[in-house]
Design an enzyme around this catalytic site. Sequence first.
Site, PDB file in Angstrom:
ATOM      1  N   LYS A 171      -7.407 -12.475  41.882  1.00 15.14           N
ATOM      2  CA  LYS A 171      -7.374 -13.782  42.544  1.00 15.14           C
ATOM      3  C   LYS A 171      -8.761 -14.127  43.083  1.00 15.14           C
ATOM      4  CE  LYS A 171      -2.527 -13.650  43.967  1.00 15.14           C
ATOM      5  NZ  LYS A 171      -2.067 -12.864  42.851  1.00 15.14           N
TER       6      LYS A 171
ATOM      7  N   HIS B 174      -3.955 -15.202  47.777  1.00 12.09           N
ATOM      8  CA  HIS B 174      -5.228 -15.893  47.963  1.00 12.09           C
ATOM      9  C   HIS B 174      -5.641 -15.966  49.428  1.00 12.09           C
ATOM     10  CE1 HIS B 174      -4.216 -17.289  43.875  1.00 12.09           C
ATOM     11  NE2 HIS B 174      -5.529 -17.319  43.715  1.00 12.09           N
TER      12      HIS B 174
ATOM     13  N   SER C 164      -3.720 -21.341  43.065  1.00 13.04           N
ATOM     14  CA  SER C 164      -3.215 -20.681  44.263  1.00 13.04           C
ATOM     15  C   SER C 164      -2.007 -21.444  44.777  1.00 13.04           C
ATOM     16  CB  SER C 164      -4.304 -20.664  45.345  1.00 13.04           C
ATOM     17  OG  SER C 164      -3.754 -20.401  46.608  1.00 13.04           O
TER      18      SER C 164
END
Length: 144
Positions: free
Chosen positions: A45, A72, A113
């Site tokens: 991420k 995230h 995200s």
Amino acid sequence: MLLSVLGRPLLSARLSGAFSITSAAMADALAKIPVVEIDSEGTFKYILLTVKVKDGDVHKDIVRGTKSAEYHNHIFEKVNPAMEALGMECKCLGGGKIEHNSQEKKLRVFGESTAFGKADHSVSAEKLKSAFSDYEITWSDDKK
């Protein structure tokens, strides 16, 4: 307020001089923040952030990504206090994933995200190019 012999306020002169030195120091501190900090290998991420001097206009966008972040917001929760300690404030512009293949010198930016929405991957890719100029860097709005 203190007045000099000429009747000018000394205190404000001192403050404005101190302020310009502080602003220059803060802009310098901002310039020293790396544009990109990502893991050296794997798929992970990432978030795109804008960092600016507190109460100022000077800013820049940065990319942060790591496999150690399950979500995230874990990246943001690590970056934000570090930036605040430098006198900066940051805002997350969105996130996604990065696939980093250091053997083939390739970076792929994609995904989004859930917490922050999709980052502008074209901006993220440009930032990555500044740190990985000898890499092939691609991006897409694909989820996987």
